[in-house]
Scaffold this motif. Structure first.
Motif, mmCIF file in Angstrom:
data_model
loop_
_atom_site.group_PDB
_atom_site.id
_atom_site.type_symbol
_atom_site.label_atom_id
_atom_site.label_comp_id
_atom_site.label_asym_id
_atom_site.label_seq_id
_atom_site.Cartn_x
_atom_site.Cartn_y
_atom_site.Cartn_z
ATOM 1 N N VAL A 30 5.109 22.492 20.962
ATOM 2 C CA VAL A 30 5.961 22.698 19.514
ATOM 3 C C VAL A 30 5.446 21.933 18.537
ATOM 4 O O VAL A 30 5.439 22.645 17.505
ATOM 5 N N ASN A 31 4.917 20.634 18.839
ATOM 6 C CA ASN A 31 4.549 20.102 17.675
ATOM 7 C C ASN A 31 3.366 20.623 16.939
ATOM 8 O O ASN A 31 3.133 20.743 15.903
ATOM 9 N N THR A 32 2.255 21.210 17.802
ATOM 10 C CA THR A 32 1.090 21.857 17.432
ATOM 11 C C THR A 32 1.268 23.081 16.754
ATOM 12 O O THR A 32 0.576 23.236 15.720
ATOM 13 N N ALA A 33 2.595 23.916 17.115
ATOM 14 C CA ALA A 33 2.615 24.947 16.305
ATOM 15 C C ALA A 33 3.050 24.981 15.032
ATOM 16 O O ALA A 33 2.827 25.818 14.112
ATOM 17 N N PHE A 34 3.498 23.809 14.415
ATOM 18 C CA PHE A 34 3.860 23.600 12.860
ATOM 19 C C PHE A 34 3.040 22.747 12.256
ATOM 20 O O PHE A 34 3.097 22.575 11.227
ATOM 21 N N LYS A 35 1.772 22.475 12.946
ATOM 22 C CA LYS A 35 0.579 21.831 12.213
ATOM 23 C C LYS A 35 -0.123 22.782 11.368
ATOM 24 O O LYS A 35 -0.339 24.015 11.900
ATOM 25 N N PRO A 36 -0.832 22.272 10.450
ATOM 26 C CA PRO A 36 -1.906 23.157 9.953
ATOM 27 C C PRO A 36 -2.937 23.173 10.534
ATOM 28 O O PRO A 36 -3.209 22.379 11.389
ATOM 29 N N GLN A 37 -4.055 24.082 10.421
ATOM 30 C CA GLN A 37 -4.858 24.440 11.127
ATOM 31 C C GLN A 37 -5.916 23.341 11.113
ATOM 32 O O GLN A 37 -6.363 23.020 12.325
ATOM 33 N N HIS A 38 -6.089 22.517 10.192
ATOM 34 C CA HIS A 38 -7.100 21.546 10.221
ATOM 35 C C HIS A 38 -6.746 20.237 11.176
ATOM 36 O O HIS A 38 -7.346 19.571 11.656
ATOM 37 N N ASP A 39 -5.092 20.231 11.184
ATOM 38 C CA ASP A 39 -4.505 19.072 12.198
ATOM 39 C C ASP A 39 -4.804 19.482 13.618
ATOM 40 O O ASP A 39 -4.773 18.690 14.358
ATOM 41 N N ILE A 40 -4.887 20.770 13.696
ATOM 42 C CA ILE A 40 -4.973 21.110 15.211
ATOM 43 C C ILE A 40 -6.125 20.880 15.717
ATOM 44 O O ILE A 40 -6.279 20.375 16.979
ATOM 45 N N LEU A 41 -7.382 20.872 15.016
ATOM 46 C CA LEU A 41 -8.854 20.999 15.424
ATOM 47 C C LEU A 41 -9.217 19.584 15.363
ATOM 48 O O LEU A 41 -10.292 19.308 15.582
ATOM 49 N N ALA A 55 2.959 28.786 8.835
ATOM 50 C CA ALA A 55 1.818 29.724 8.734
ATOM 51 C C ALA A 55 1.637 30.351 9.903
ATOM 52 O O ALA A 55 1.188 31.705 10.137
ATOM 53 N N ASN A 56 1.410 29.416 10.859
ATOM 54 C CA ASN A 56 0.922 29.844 12.223
ATOM 55 C C ASN A 56 1.684 30.972 12.923
ATOM 56 O O ASN A 56 1.256 32.064 13.574
ATOM 57 N N ALA A 245 1.338 28.875 18.542
ATOM 58 C CA ALA A 245 2.405 29.300 17.683
ATOM 59 C C ALA A 245 3.122 30.568 18.607
ATOM 60 O O ALA A 245 4.516 30.742 18.939
ATOM 61 N N GLY A 246 2.478 31.326 19.112
ATOM 62 C CA GLY A 246 2.841 32.603 19.559
ATOM 63 C C GLY A 246 3.353 32.205 21.171
ATOM 64 O O GLY A 246 4.251 32.618 21.605
ATOM 65 N N SER A 247 2.738 31.078 21.668
ATOM 66 C CA SER A 247 3.175 30.662 23.066
ATOM 67 C C SER A 247 4.647 30.045 22.865
ATOM 68 O O SER A 247 5.656 30.244 23.745
ATOM 69 N N THR A 248 4.936 29.264 21.684
ATOM 70 C CA THR A 248 6.119 28.745 21.530
ATOM 71 C C THR A 248 7.162 30.011 21.412
ATOM 72 O O THR A 248 8.315 29.716 21.772
#
Length: 276
Positions: A30-41, A55-56, A245-248
């Motif tokens: 859930v935390n990762t689903a709300f992160k911007p793309q650059h913070d995920i990677l 956006a995700n 985000a889809g998994s969430t």
């Protein structure tokens, strides 16, 4: 008392650690689903999703056929839950209360079916549905999932039914209750915990399946959400932001169903106690 208090503290600590370890992957999703793309990677983990972004989720929902996949999953899953629960409930009552030839063999068969892994039946089920001209039809998925769920439903509910004293049914009949009223007002409330447990199992089985939905469906419009999740990984790479985000989003209906079922479970147990 001091020893008991110390043991209780240790048990509470151990339970808290277990819950944290178990819940952390869910929190991280859930935390990762709300992160911007650059913070995920990034290689540096961020335990708080700031700045927040939707956006995700927008990208995930914007994938082709999302709405049709969602409707397909809901139709198949809810149909399986209803059919498996009704059939399992009636069959469990019959096996628990009636004596007939082949009853023991039927119980052994039901138990043995549970030992067969579902992926091992993909080809036989595919050929069966092909001969019945049900490929690329949501009915084939409903029948397949129901076939997997009903044996366990019968087995569990039969154990619950055997634990109900026959005297309760006899007392209801002496009060003038018909067989249908006995089932509805006595057996059904007392079997509520087992019904809720098996309905949750049926929901998860039908909601999470990917293999059968992918193999038996040919038209993209007939796929379900697990197949939709697989579209985030392609030959060119994986869209991790959209996938998480889809998994969430994919997990939300199961959580909602569980919460509703838990409420019904409490009400059913209370009703069963009153009837008893």
């Amino acid at each position: 008392m001091k020893a008991k208090g110390r043991n209780r503290v240790l048990l509470n600590i151990g339970g808290s650690v277990f819950v944290l370890v178990w819940a952390f992957p869910l929190y991280w999703m859930v935390n990762t689903a709300f992160k911007p793309q650059h913070d995920i990677l990034t290689s540096t983990p961020k335990f708080l999703p700031f700045p927040l972004t939707l956006a995700n989720f927008a990208d995930a929902i914007g994938k082709p056929h999302f709405s049709s996949y969602l409707v397909n999953s809901l139709v198949v899953t809810l149909s399986v839950v209803v059919v498996a629960t009704v059939v399992g409930f009636l069959a469990a009552l019959a096996l628990a209360r009636f004596k007939f030839v082949g009853r023991r063999a039927l119980l052994v068969t039901i138990f043995g079916i549970q030992m067969i892994p579902a992926p091992a039946l993909v080809i036989p089920m595919f050929l069966t549905m092909k001969n019945l001209h049900l490929l690329n039809n949501l009915l084939s998925l409903g029948l397949t999932y129901t076939g997997f769920v009903v044996p366990l439903t019968i087995w569990i509910l039969r154990g619950f039914a055997q634990g109900i004293p026959v005297e309760l049914e006899e007392a209801a009949r002496l009060d003038g209750a018909s067989p249908g009223q006995v089932i509805r007002h006595v057996m059904l409330p007392l079997l509520a915990p087992g019904i809720i447990a098996t309905s949750i199992f049926a929901f998860i089985t039908a909601w999470n399946d990917y293999i059968y939905a992918y193999v038996m469906m040919k038209d993209d419009a007939h796929y379900t959400l697990p197949v939709w999740l697989a579209t985030f990984s392609t030959n060119t790479g994986t869209d991790y932001a959209g996938l998480i985000a889809g998994s969430t989003l994919f997990a939300l209906p199961a959580v909602v169903f569980f919460l509703i079922a838990q409420t019904r479970l409490t009400a059913g147990m209370t009703a069963g106690a009153v009837k008893g």
